[in-house]
Design an enzyme around this catalytic site. Structure first.
Site, mmCIF file in Angstrom:
data_model
loop_
_atom_site.group_PDB
_atom_site.id
_atom_site.type_symbol
_atom_site.label_atom_id
_atom_site.label_comp_id
_atom_site.label_asym_id
_atom_site.label_seq_id
_atom_site.Cartn_x
_atom_site.Cartn_y
_atom_site.Cartn_z
ATOM 1 N N HIS A 99 -17.704 -68.717 5.372
ATOM 2 C CA HIS A 99 -18.416 -68.002 6.423
ATOM 3 C C HIS A 99 -19.807 -67.673 5.882
ATOM 4 C CE1 HIS A 99 -14.158 -66.881 7.158
ATOM 5 N NE2 HIS A 99 -14.485 -66.789 8.437
ATOM 6 N N ASP A 102 -19.919 -64.749 3.583
ATOM 7 C CA ASP A 102 -19.214 -64.936 2.310
ATOM 8 C C ASP A 102 -20.192 -65.341 1.218
ATOM 9 O OD1 ASP A 102 -16.830 -64.634 3.728
ATOM 10 O OD2 ASP A 102 -16.565 -66.796 3.964
ATOM 11 N N ASP A 294 -5.599 -74.569 7.803
ATOM 12 C CA ASP A 294 -5.664 -73.421 6.897
ATOM 13 C C ASP A 294 -4.286 -73.297 6.247
ATOM 14 O OD1 ASP A 294 -8.217 -72.867 7.659
ATOM 15 O OD2 ASP A 294 -7.832 -70.825 8.331
#
Length: 436
Positions: A99, A102, A294
């Protein structure tokens, strides 16, 4: 500076090894069905939980030091990037995901975030060239900041919508600069808690408008990868618009976006939606919407998104069965959207967790291949639906019959002969294939 001093370069040593810093099943160069394990699995480091996760949870504060020896925000971001690429290098992981916030300090304004992201993107590009690593996908965090308390693309505030669009534009720019093969929309707060204050139609229309703008911008600026949506049913919003794969497919088809988006499916989100992981993968695969994964697992005894490292080999086996049946990954891969438990606070614990997850999916790959090559489960399913291969069943499938003709057939037939589904036998057979 070395950030993971106790972690060596992880090698494959085989299942007899007692070395905790060794792969027991993941042999990256081993050839499976004509491709190497690393090509099948395409492991990726997830920046947010791995490099940023500090062990806090809804009931406790941080237990893990993720400062990387720095207090200045930009120096911290650079040290965090250095540590990330050191860890990827030691684990033999070729890809990462992020992100925007991040990798870059959010700062005090959207303009400061834009500048910080541009600088850190350049820094990470240098590390990618040095370590020969790739970006699997990027995304923007449009859910943590207070401005997004009512959502981002679905916010009641046009200003919040505009700020979200700005973050997404800049995250797409970073993804393009870093050669990413995917860009993900994760709703976060794209939903509602009560219809008493919600214009659902406008919110969903606006979300579609934002996604169309993102696709147009990305394609215009050279992004050739996949756009993804990551379904999630709840948490933090009670009613999320991206509840599961089927709900997202309906949304995409309503707004004519089905050709632009695929699914990034998370195991823990599947269970929160009341499904299992394989169900969500199957729905995506059967609708030509499978994209990326994920890789994590949830705790069925807890009611929230625990994002644990995957160690359930049955789940990884049935996951990889679906991946193989889908033709394997193209632009997607397996990113470990997983975090260590807050009591696993030592730097080497994150490496041990990755080893566990990578070995679990290596086993899953090997067992999925065994299931396919054995053929009995696939054969059983084919036989179970054999009545649609000829006669009245074939006419139904080919659309060459009618209610009148089916009534005539049924009245002449007498009664239906039902065959057993043999679920218990198939579950035993699965065990036999895996452990036999």
């Amino acid at each position: 500076m070395e950030y993971f001093k106790k972690v060596p370069v992880i090698q494959f040593e085989g299942k007899e090894s007692k070395n905790p810093y060794a792969f027991k099943y993941y042999n990256p160069e081993s050839i499976v069905m004509g491709k190497s394990m690393k090509e099948h699995l395409k492991f990726a480091l997830s920046y947010w939980h791995t490099m940023c996760g500090n062990g806090n949870d809804p009931f406790g504060s941080a237990t893990i030091d993720r400062s990387y020896g720095q207090s200045d925000p930009m120096e911290h971001a650079k040290a965090k990037a250095d540590a990330a690429f050191e860890l990827m290098n030691k684990l033999g992981i070729e890809y990462f995901c992020f992100h925007d916030v991040d990798i870059a300090p959010e700062g005090d304004s959207i303009a400061e975030l834009k500048d910080n992201l541009a600088e850190i993107t350049g820094y990470i590009k240098g590390l990618m060239d040095t370590y020969q690593k790739k970006l699997l996908w990027g995304t923007a965090n449009c859910f943590s900041h207070p401005r997004y308390m009512h959502g981002a693309g679905t916010s009641c505030s046009a200003d919040s919508f505009a700020f979200a669009a700005t973050q997404i534009k800049n995250a797409i720019d970073a993804t393009i600069q870093l050669g990413g093969s995917g860009y993900v929309f994760w709703g976060g707060r794209e939903g509602y808690d009560t219809l008493l204050n919600t214009n659902m139609a406008l919110e969903q229309d606006n979300m579609a408008r934002l996604m169309k703008m993102a696709v147009d911008y990305g394609r215009k600026n050279g992004f050739k990868g996949d756009f993804y949506i990551e379904p999630k049913p709840k948490e933090p919003t009670k009613h999320q618009y991206d509840f599961d794969v089927a709900t997202v497919l309906a949304f995409l088809r309503k707004y004519g976006l089905e050709k632009d988006f695929k699914m990034n499916i998370e195991a823990n989100h599947a269970t929160l939606a009341g499904h299992n992981f394989q169900h969500e993968l199957r729905v995506a695969r059967e609708n030509n919407a499978f994209g990326s994964i994920d890789a994590n697992q949830g705790d069925l005894l807890l009611g929230w998104d625990t994002d644990q490292f995957p160690t359930n080999v049955y789940e990884s086996t049935l996951c990889m069965y679906e991946v193989i049946k889908a033709g394997g990954f193209t632009n997607g891969g397996l990113n470990f959207d997983a975090k260590v438990k807050r009591s696993s606070f030592e730097p080497e614990d994150i490496a041990l967790a990755y080893i566990a997850g990578m070995d679990s999916f290596a086993l899953g790959l090997l067992f999925a291949v065994k299931i396919i090559e054995d053929g009995r489960i696939d054969g059983f399913v084919e036989d179970r639906y054999a009545s649609y291969q000829s006669g009245i069943g074939k006419a139904i499938v080919e659309g060459k019959t009618s209610l009148e003709e089916l009534e005539k057939y049924a009245l002449s037939k007498g009664e239906v002969e039902i065959t057993s589904g043999k679920q218990e036998y198939l579950e035993t057979l699965l065990n036999n294939i895996i452990f036999g």
